[in-house]
Structure formats: structure tokens, C-alpha cells
Scaffold this motif. Structure first.
Motif, mmCIF file in Angstrom:
data_model
loop_
_atom_site.group_PDB
_atom_site.id
_atom_site.type_symbol
_atom_site.label_atom_id
_atom_site.label_comp_id
_atom_site.label_asym_id
_atom_site.label_seq_id
_atom_site.Cartn_x
_atom_site.Cartn_y
_atom_site.Cartn_z
ATOM 1 N N LYS A 1 3.706 -50.687 -22.749
ATOM 2 C CA LYS A 1 4.575 -51.526 -21.915
ATOM 3 C C LYS A 1 5.666 -52.183 -22.747
ATOM 4 O O LYS A 1 6.816 -52.308 -22.295
ATOM 5 C CB LYS A 1 3.737 -52.602 -21.206
ATOM 6 C CG LYS A 1 2.931 -52.086 -20.019
ATOM 7 C CD LYS A 1 2.329 -53.241 -19.236
ATOM 8 C CE LYS A 1 1.660 -52.746 -17.962
ATOM 9 N NZ LYS A 1 1.153 -53.866 -17.137
ATOM 10 N N LEU A 2 5.315 -52.581 -23.969
ATOM 11 C CA LEU A 2 6.300 -53.227 -24.832
ATOM 12 C C LEU A 2 7.381 -52.245 -25.263
ATOM 13 O O LEU A 2 8.567 -52.602 -25.322
ATOM 14 C CB LEU A 2 5.593 -53.830 -26.057
ATOM 15 C CG LEU A 2 6.384 -54.859 -26.868
ATOM 16 C CD1 LEU A 2 6.880 -55.988 -25.982
ATOM 17 C CD2 LEU A 2 5.508 -55.420 -27.990
ATOM 18 N N ILE A 3 6.984 -51.008 -25.536
ATOM 19 C CA ILE A 3 7.969 -49.965 -25.862
ATOM 20 C C ILE A 3 8.960 -49.809 -24.713
ATOM 21 O O ILE A 3 10.180 -49.772 -24.917
ATOM 22 C CB ILE A 3 7.278 -48.610 -26.135
ATOM 23 C CG1 ILE A 3 6.489 -48.670 -27.453
ATOM 24 C CG2 ILE A 3 8.300 -47.478 -26.195
ATOM 25 C CD1 ILE A 3 5.664 -47.421 -27.708
ATOM 26 N N GLU A 4 8.442 -49.733 -23.495
ATOM 27 C CA GLU A 4 9.286 -49.555 -22.309
ATOM 28 C C GLU A 4 10.279 -50.707 -22.162
ATOM 29 O O GLU A 4 11.472 -50.487 -21.917
ATOM 30 C CB GLU A 4 8.401 -49.468 -21.065
ATOM 31 C CG GLU A 4 9.174 -49.292 -19.773
ATOM 32 C CD GLU A 4 8.274 -49.344 -18.548
ATOM 33 O OE1 GLU A 4 8.810 -49.413 -17.434
ATOM 34 O OE2 GLU A 4 7.029 -49.332 -18.721
ATOM 35 N N ILE A 5 9.789 -51.945 -22.339
ATOM 36 C CA ILE A 5 10.646 -53.122 -22.180
ATOM 37 C C ILE A 5 11.731 -53.160 -23.254
ATOM 38 O O ILE A 5 12.913 -53.379 -22.973
ATOM 39 C CB ILE A 5 9.814 -54.416 -22.231
ATOM 40 C CG1 ILE A 5 8.879 -54.503 -21.027
ATOM 41 C CG2 ILE A 5 10.724 -55.646 -22.294
ATOM 42 C CD1 ILE A 5 9.574 -54.638 -19.703
ATOM 43 N N LEU A 6 11.341 -52.968 -24.520
ATOM 44 C CA LEU A 6 12.305 -53.057 -25.617
ATOM 45 C C LEU A 6 13.357 -51.959 -25.549
ATOM 46 O O LEU A 6 14.528 -52.185 -25.879
ATOM 47 C CB LEU A 6 11.580 -53.029 -26.959
ATOM 48 C CG LEU A 6 10.655 -54.218 -27.256
ATOM 49 C CD1 LEU A 6 10.090 -54.118 -28.664
ATOM 50 C CD2 LEU A 6 11.374 -55.544 -27.061
ATOM 51 N N GLU A 7 12.961 -50.783 -25.130
ATOM 52 C CA GLU A 7 13.941 -49.703 -25.002
ATOM 53 C C GLU A 7 14.905 -49.958 -23.845
ATOM 54 O O GLU A 7 16.036 -49.481 -23.854
ATOM 55 C CB GLU A 7 13.216 -48.366 -24.807
ATOM 56 C CG GLU A 7 12.524 -47.881 -26.081
ATOM 57 C CD GLU A 7 11.879 -46.522 -25.922
ATOM 58 O OE1 GLU A 7 11.718 -46.089 -24.749
ATOM 59 O OE2 GLU A 7 11.534 -45.901 -26.936
#
Length: 360
Positions: free
Chosen positions: A74-80
Motif C-alpha cells: 500500500k505504501l508503494i502505491e501511495i508514494l508512486e
């Protein structure tokens, strides 16, 4: 930590015009306790680690590991999606994997305690050894971040020769216009009812002091389960000399109504309460615990440092400040001067200078 985050995020947003997003894992729709700027965006990932309440340690480890993987994705998705220039971890559950995310942002890790906190918390020698080994593994992760921020020179020394480490203390958001008059027979201590804060040690020291100063009161403000404190107060027969209060957003009134601030923590990072107490002109009596008090009042001009865990010495230091009004007033004036070192504009300049080194 939330108050420090609030002050810093508000400054970035309101004073510097930064686009600030705060990502949480278990907010559950609750309002923030402190007043964050309306310009700040909040995203909650709904991981809810705190819901884990399994009887089996193996099931708990399995479920926590599964949630950590979901957190990572989820953090990857948000940061990207939001494409930040800088991403800061407050050394929570994301610290072990945030540096792995290749979204183009510089990664900063900040630590709000002392390095040995997990060891100090343990009472069992076997668990102390396990936690000591665990801390050694942290060092390898810390080195992978672009910058590692600690709060004190003392903690920086404990982490050893790390090329990416730097010291940036906490700040006070504004200089107080009001100063405690130091006339009220009231001593203040603030913090959550926990082993870390050492209120059991403080109450035992206070029980000795009240024998000479029965007209003085100790006020302890903070949340948590206070049952053990209530029982100890009854056992020590100091019910008439101790007031327990819940957390309040009007904490300034508590500082202004006090004449001495006492801190009995077993460990800290850089306690905001000490800096705030200084800003209100309160003389400090504190254990020289790791870390923070030595940096804040190491000169013994604005307060008195006592060897950690020494209950009798803590009581003697409290008595000294109570009994010497002239010294108390002098310490209070020095406290005001010392607080200026932690003014927001000074500390936040250190953050902007740190960002400048990242070649954004």
C-alpha cells in the motif's frame, strides 16, 4: 511524538509552503488530538497492527508479518502516486522497508527515543540480551537511509560512527509570553502512566519530600492506566499531596501554576516537556536518564540533574529547590534563556539545511 510531528508539519506547510502528506496505519476515523494545519493531507492505510491480540505468539507473528506485507504494498502505491521529494519515517513499523521503495524520493529516518530503550524496558536478563541483539540489527537498516536524525548528541554517540547520522532536536512551536511566577506550592510532572516515565520512582521520592513539605502538592498530568499509581499513593499515604489529571490541550495552565518541573523517566529521546517547562521559566529537577536531560540541562544552571534511579537524591534535589526561593527564581530566569536554543525558527532551519544536502 504526535505533538512534535504536528509542530513540524504545520511549519513546513504554513511557513515554508511545502506540500505535506501524513500517512498513518490505524487512525480508524479518529480526530487528531493536536491542531494540524488544514493544508496538510492525511492518508490512513487501515493496516491496524494494534488489533492483533492473539494468545499464541506464533499466530501473532504470522499475522503481523502478513500485515507488514500489505503495508509495504500500500505504501508503494501511495508514494508512486503522490511522488514526494522527501519521505520521512518516524521509526515505526515502516522503518524496516521504507528505504526499499524506489519512488524517487529521498528517505529520512528519525528516532525519538534513546538507542537502548528496548533493553532498559526489559526486566528479565534473557530478554535484555535478546533486545540488545535486536538493536544491533537496526544499525544495518539505519545505514540504508539517506539521512538518520537523532535528537541528542548523547544518542548520536551511542549509535557510533554512522556516516548518515545528524542531530536535530525537537523545537517549541512558539515562545511563551507568560512566565510562571514560581510562587505556587505546586510541582508538575507530565507523561503517560508507563514504566518509561518512572512515576513509581517519583512518588517514592515525593513521599520523602512531603515529610518536610506537607504544604506542597505534586501534580501529574497524563493518560494511561493509573491504577498502579493510585495504589502506590495510598500505600505511601500521600493522597493529600498528589493530584492526578488527564491529558489536556490547555497544558500551558499547568506549567504556569507550577513552581518546579520534575522528570523521573527511566529513558527518553528528547522530552518535549523539559523544553516546554524551560520556556515557561520552570526550574527542572530530573534524572540524568538516557537521553535528553544531559543535553537540555547539563550545565545545572536551569535545573538539577540527579543520577538515574537514585530516589533519595531526587527527593533531596526537590527539597533544595523548594527551600531556596532565590535559587529557584534564578534557575527560572536561566530556563527562559535556555529555551531560546529550541526556538522553532532555529530548529526548522536545521531541517531545511538537511534537505539542501540531499540535492533534491
Amino acid at each position: 511524538m504526535e505533538k512534535v510531528l504536528c509542530n513540524k508539519a504545520n511549519y513546513f506547510s504554513e511557513q515554508l509552503g511545502y506540500d505535506v502528506t501524513i500517512i498513518t496505519t490505524e487512525q480508524k476515523g479518529r480526530d487528531n488530538f493536536f491542531n494540524f494545519s488544514n493544508k496538510i493531507k492525511f492518508i490512513d492505510l487501515g493496516i491496524n497492527y494494534d488489533d492483533d491480540n492473539y494468545k499464541s505468539i506464533f499466530v501473532k507473528l504470522y499475522e503481523s508479518n502478513k500485515k507488514r506485507k500489505i503495508h509495504f504494498l500500500k505504501l508503494i502505491e501511495i508514494l508512486e502516486r503522490i511522488k514526494p521529494d522527501v519521505c520521512i519515517s518516524m521509526f515505526d513499523r515502516d522503518f524496516s522497508f521504507l528505504y526499499k521503495i524506489k519512488d524517487g524520493s529521498k528517505k529520512i529516518l528519525e528516532f525519538h527515543f534513546c538507542k537502548q530503550m528496548k533493553v532498559i524496558e526489559q526486566k528479565n536478563i534473557v530478554m535484555k540480551v535478546i533486545q540488545y541483539i535486536r538493536i544491533q540489527t537496526w544499525r544495518n537498516i539505519v545505514k540504508k537511509y539517506d539521512k538518520f536524525v537523532v535528537l541528542t548528541e548523547e544518542d548520536k554517540h551511542d549509535w557510533g560512527n554512522l556516516k548518515n547520522i545528524t542531530v536535530i532536536p525537537n523545537s517549541i512551536s512558539q515562545t511563551n509570553n507568560k512566565q510562571a511566577k514560581l510562587q505556587n506550592k505546586n510541582i508538575l510532572s507530565i507523561g503517560r502512566a508507563s514504566y518509561q516515565k518512572g512515576f513509581d520512582l517519583l512518588l517514592k521520592a515525593w513521599a520523602q519530600s512531603t515529610k518536610k513539605h506537607q504544604d506542597w502538592t505534586l501534580t501529574i498530568v497524563g493518560g494511561g492506566n493509573k491504577d498502579y499509581m493510585i495504589e502506590l499513593i495510598k500505600k505511601l499515604r500521600i493522597e493529600n499531596n498528589v493530584i492526578l489529571k488527564q491529558p489536556t490541550t490547555e497544558i500551558s495552565n499547568e506549567y504556569l501554576n507550577a513552581s518546579i518541573y520534575v522528570m523521573s523517566s527511566r529513558y527518553e529521546g528528547l522530552p518535549m516537556v523539559l523544553i516546554e517547562a524551560l520556556s515557561y521559566g520552570l526550574p527542572i529537577v530530573s534524572f540524568a536518564c538516557p537521553c535528553g536531560p544531559k543535553d537540555v540541562i547539563g550545565d545545572n544552571i536551569s535545573g538539577i540533574l540527579v543520577e538515574n534511579y537514585k530516589i533519595k537524591e531526587l527527593s533531596h534535589a526537590i527539597n533544595r529547590v523548594i527551600e531556596n526561593k532565590e535559587e529557584r527564581l534564578k534557575m527560572g530566569n536561566e530556563a527562559i534563556k535556555k529555551a531560546q536554543c529550541y526556538a522553532e525558527e532555529i530548529i526548522m532551519k536545521k531541517w531545511t539545511e538537511l534537505f539542501a544536502t540531499l540535492n533534491l
